[in-house]
Scaffold this active site. Structure first.
Site, PDB file in Angstrom:
ATOM      1  N   ASP A   1       0.836  -1.209   0.000  1.00 20.08           N
ATOM      2  CA  ASP A   1       0.000   0.000   0.000  1.00 20.08           C
ATOM      3  C   ASP A   1       0.872   1.262   0.000  1.00 20.08           C
ATOM      4  OD1 ASP A   1      -2.427   1.283  -0.024  1.00 20.08           O
ATOM      5  OD2 ASP A   1      -2.924   0.892   2.073  1.00 20.08           O
TER       6      ASP A   1
ATOM      7  N   GLU B   1       2.556   7.197  -2.265  1.00 21.04           N
ATOM      8  CA  GLU B   1       2.287   8.553  -2.779  1.00 21.04           C
ATOM      9  C   GLU B   1       2.580   9.639  -1.768  1.00 21.04           C
ATOM     10  OE1 GLU B   1       0.049   6.568  -1.665  1.00 21.04           O
ATOM     11  OE2 GLU B   1      -0.972   5.531  -3.271  1.00 21.04           O
TER      12      GLU B   1
ATOM     13  N   ASP C   1      -8.633   3.152  -4.291  1.00 18.36           N
ATOM     14  CA  ASP C   1      -9.811   3.141  -3.416  1.00 18.36           C
ATOM     15  C   ASP C   1     -11.010   3.812  -4.056  1.00 18.36           C
ATOM     16  OD1 ASP C   1      -7.932   2.104  -1.678  1.00 18.36           O
ATOM     17  OD2 ASP C   1      -7.663   3.964  -0.576  1.00 18.36           O
TER      18      ASP C   1
END
Lengths: 663, 663
Positions: free
Chosen positions: B388, B391, B455
């Protein structure tokens, strides 16, 4: 103004304060060209700039009072700056230059005020302000639901800098004023610590600079520069102007209000021109003459009212609807702005189209002033009107003077004010007939006798509610607009947002301490409480009109001062207390003349309020009679009917102010 | 590539197509400097640029394969462009240059695709795309309530261009590709009719240009350039990866799903690291090792599952929470990025702080790969994980390699992918262990075996719902990312927005025709319907896993093709039908390999859908067996369980596809 050369540049200073400090490494001027995208939707603009070139003008040659600038030594001249006593005059030979930037020296603790009529931030330091006349927005706060919904429905949400009345002029806490003489789109960027950046989408004719020893003198200079308004008409002191748009029922309602003790100076009926029924509800019929159907025998009723000491006011705007008789007359004479094919440009205002009277055509302007406003309104008996709009000049129309509509857009409110002023002057009624405008730009001061703050939301919101009209009055006031007022109770009711009786009462409390008290039914009269619908509100309002009338002798003195010196009736605290820097950021209280300090309650459910009293005076709280020394923040009770108001204990009007307790 | 001089400039063309056309009046290059303002709030960025100078480089001197550019003749050189076979290489001596613009020749009917993984617009023509890795936003549509509320609560609403995986690379319908080799903030502006403008906040090392006769060849070239992924692991073909985060209850629930006929390849438990309880609810404990409290005897259960043909997958991200044991180890070794005072920089993730492992420090990267992912995850028995984030590199940290964090920010996802890939390689598990990432940038292709679309909101919304993952797969696929998948049913449930059973079923229908089927409980499992909570949903899901398994032989062939040639599994229609320009704008259907066309139902309550079938093939509708000729839009019924899927009637897999009707 003084120009001095330095090793790689020059310094320009005003009364010893450096305004420009140019070096090859930190140039003061940039020029270039850009390709903007502008789209208008009902007075709201989407504007996006694409700057294609922005060149630093690093190389300067000073010769006497002239500075010649280019990118590098030996390159062609891009910009010539000529100093006069009060201005920097600009010329550029390259016609492709349509972007101009100038950096003004700034200090980290400097404050700046002005920018026209600003609704959100009085001290503009730390923010960027595009200056382009437009709708100010509904909500004006990207974090509010109303703003969001307004944006989705009609791009109408707005932001902190949107205003009907921008003006590229500011006052610095360094006691100088800077004015950009241009009608192009411009931007004041006050976000940097060491410089302010002035941007204009054309090389400005000049940038004027004024310095003075005190803020009061500076304001006097600006009001002389931009034009002063006449004194308020005598009739205004009789009480409030009551806004009703209920056909002949308006007269009956007015009578009942008077019976309830409301002091009245005028009855203002927007709907004097009749109504148009659209799917959005009733709208006014945009053809500017009395509608005998809605107001039978209006001329007689006006003169009857007049005999009772009440004036009648109407409504006008610079458009004519295609289905009204005046449209035909204007179109035949060629008075309208044209589209690209030379036809009358039509603007959709929501199920009806209108022509835009072209005020750059002097015949059209004269016709509108003399035949329409003069002939149909003043001669009919009107003593005043809302001169609505002015911000909507489409940027793609062709105008009689041949100037790009993008360059005329900002000037339109001033032209519109001038047409109204000419009409009034043509009937010898200057200082007697009273029109009020929301739109403005440089020079509107000279023509428009009274500003009104535009269409606030009917609430206590920070960026579109009651408090914003204080900021509006203060910022516009510094630039030579002596008289400001607002719709009591606000105007815009959308998405279920409606007036509370409390809002109406708090607004009336403030309005009693402004040049003009005027009520408005709002955009949705039936959904919102009205002054005459709630006994508590009506009694409170009546009392406030009494207070207004009681203050009239003081207000008259302020009006005389405004005409003589250009000082606004509503003033920021620092104007008279410049030694007290605590006052520099205050925008939710104001001086009403030099002797009264008003701190309106601008939030709901406030039983008390903290108020900063400026240093150097002793202040008496109107309702308790208690005296406080300045330089302190004090907290006073503020039940409905007792807005925090103080007066200078040494005021020549102290006796009169003390009597307010008894009203 | 060909460079030709012209009277006042030069032309650079590729395979006969002009890419740059420079003249003194219309220069191809601009340089300058700017002062940006960037602020990050939980992965969302406020970015505003202040361009101080933007100079047109009008004067060009061509010498062999080198072009020297400056503003005007006789001025110092600002930029040197050197042509190689496949690139323009740039150098600039002036270190103050931190803005670069290049204008590429464009035609009015040109299409452009790419830009990394774009969620809203596949064809980027007509819009501007900042390229900066960040949270993609919630709602991503300024007119939606969810976007508005997300903005107000946490600046999290996003816009059409926000993506976890940007990449400054595009493919033009003129059959060339352009790639900007830079990690600086950059922008692709495709809004102009006659040029595209490439912007970068640093002079790029080079701009690479590739041309080919067909789109397929172009995609092969790009995938070779950026790196190819290994084939999918064999175990994936066994069925879906089931996402549960329910502690040991996850095993029980998995068992029941299998009993209901669900074909399972893996069990994915994010919460294998244990939970942290915050006021927002349960969060994962960010210390990357098995939590025996939440999963007693996990190692044994994993091997038990393995024996049953089901793999176990976990979760990891590049942060370590201050209260976990790994933090201490990393801090002692100096593995974290530092703040301006040389201390470990801490990032607040909502009631807990974390250190950022500094992957520019090779010792830190090796430690994370070998000891953490290798030692705690692979050696423990994990066959895959969600890798995950990536960024969030704060732009104000100090990094071991001394490079400005603003220039490393975009590179971080690729470094993060590399750490994961190294860990897998260190255990000899490349092509066997499967991790999946949402963040990316140039070069992520080489390291990351599988993208996941991030997401999405749990809805059918245009800019944040089901349909956006098609756009994501297609854009990323063109740039060398062969494998894409998404959370079945979406992830983000906020402000009362919850999954419907219909959404879950429609999403599963699409996922059956993607490289990997994987479910996710979402951010609020209890408020949202789960696969195993509704008998209709469960039966539907089971059937879709059967379809996925039935398609496995075909998918294996596609996977082999991907490894060999770099062609993505999900492809835009135009990739194989470039003669049919009707396909160029399609982003809500895709080719699954060359032989299957999938047109997912991406709106609620659709009982049929119109589908454009490309010209040149005959297409068989899977559920009815009906044949259609290409070059037409056809409308087919689309009840739940029968998403519009077609196959080429002449496919070698036609027999297998025909059998889908019987499942």
């Amino acid at each position: 103004m003084k120009l001095e050369t330095t090793p790689t540049g020059f310094t320009i200073s005003l009364n010893g304060h450096a305004i420009l400090r140019h070096t090859a490494l930190t140039p003061a001027f940039y020029v270039g060209h850009g390709d903007e995208r502008m789209a208008m939707y009902r007075g709201n603009f989407d504007i996006e700039d694409y700057v294609i070139e922005r060149s630093a003008l690093r190389y300067a040659v000073v010769d006497g009072d002239t500075v010649t600038l280019c990118e590098r030594e030996g390159q062609p001249t891009r910009l010539v700056v000529k100093l006069t006593d009060t201005a920097l005059e600009f010329s550029a030979e390259d016609p492709s230059i349509n972007r101009f930037w100038m950096r003004v020296v700034a200090d980290h603790d400097e404050h700046v005020w002005g920018g026209g009529e600003q609704m959100s931030y009085f001290d503009m330091r730390g923010r960027r302000f595009p200056l382009w006349t437009s709708e100010p927005g509904v909500g004006r706060d990207k974090t509010s639901e109303i703003t969001f919904k307004s944006n989705v429905e009609g791009k109408a949400g707005g932001d902190y800098y949107n205003t009907n009345y921008p003006q590229p002029t500011y006052i610095s806490s360094h006691r100088y004023a800077l004015h950009v003489e241009t009608s192009a789109y411009s931007v004041f960027d006050f976000r940097r610590k060491t410089f302010h950046e002035i941007e204009a989408w054309a090389v400005p004719e000049r940038i004027e600079l004024y310095a003075a020893a005190t803020f009061v003198e500076l304001v006097e200079i600006l009001s002389a520069r931009f034009g002063r308004q006449p004194q308020l008409p005598e009739w205004i002191y009789n009480g409030a102007i009551i806004g009703l748009k209920d056909g002949t029922n308006s007269f009956t309602r007015l009578e009942k209000m008077k019976e309830a003790g409301v002091k009245v100076s005028g009855l203002w009926c927007e709907d004097w021109v009749g109504l148009r029924h659209t799917s959005f509800g009733a709208r006014l019929f945009w053809d500017w003459q009395a509608n005998e159907e809605r107001y039978p025998g209006l001329r007689e009723r006006i003169s009857q009212l007049h005999d009772e000491g009440v004036r009648f006011l109407g409504y006008v705007n610079p458009y004519l609807c295609v289905d009204g008789p005046l449209f035909e007359e204007a179109e035949k004479a060629g008075y309208f702005a044209k589209d690209e094919f030379g036809r009358t440009a039509l603007v959709d205002f929501g199920e009806f189209d209108c022509g835009v009277v072209d005020f750059t055509n002097s015949a059209a302007a004269d016709w509108f002033a003399d035949s329409v406003i003069g002939g149909k309104m003043l001669d009919y008996g009107l003593s005043g009107w809302m001169a609505d709009f002015g911000e909507y000049l489409p940027i793609d129309v062709e105008l009689a003077n041949g100037v790009d509509a993008k360059l005329m857009h900002n000037q339109w409110p001033t032209l519109w004010a001038e047409v109204n002023a000419k009409a009034v002057a043509s009937r010898g009624k200057t200082g007697e007939a009273l029109f009020f405008m929301r739109a403005g730009y440089t020079g509107v001061q000279k023509h428009c006798p009274l500003l009104w703050g535009g269409d606030q939301s009917v609430d206590f919101s920070r960026h579109d509610g009651l408090v914003t009209v204080i900021c509006a009055a203060l910022s516009a006031g510094l630039l030579g607009n002596a008289y400001h007022h607002s719709d009591i109770g606000g105007y815009t009711s959308l998405f279920g947002n409606v007036r509370t009786p409390e809002l109406l009462m708090r607004w009336a409390e403030m309005a009693a301490f402004t040049p003009v008290m005027r009520s408005h039914e709002g955009n949705r009269p039936r959904d919102n409480v009205q002054i005459d619908q709630d006994p508590e509100v009506l009694a409170h309002f009546a009392r406030m009109t009494g207070i207004y009338v009681h203050m009239a002798p003081y207000l008259k003195a302020l009006s005389a001062e405004a005409a003589a010196k250009g000082l606004p009736v509503q003033r920021p605290l620092f104007l008279h207390y410049e030694h007290d820097r605590n006052t520099y950021g205050i925008q939710d209280s104001y001086l009403y003349g030099s002797d009264v300090l008003v701190a309106p309650i601008w939030q709901a459910a406030q039983s008390e309020r903290a108020v900063y009293l400026p240093e150097g005076s002793s202040w008496t709280h109107v309702w308790s009679g208690e005296q406080y020394s300045g330089g302190n923040e004090v907290t006073v009770a503020s039940p409905l009917g007792e807005p925090p108001v103080f007066y200078r204990s040494d005021s020549p009007f102290a006796g009169r102010f003390a009597e307010l307790r008894t009203l």
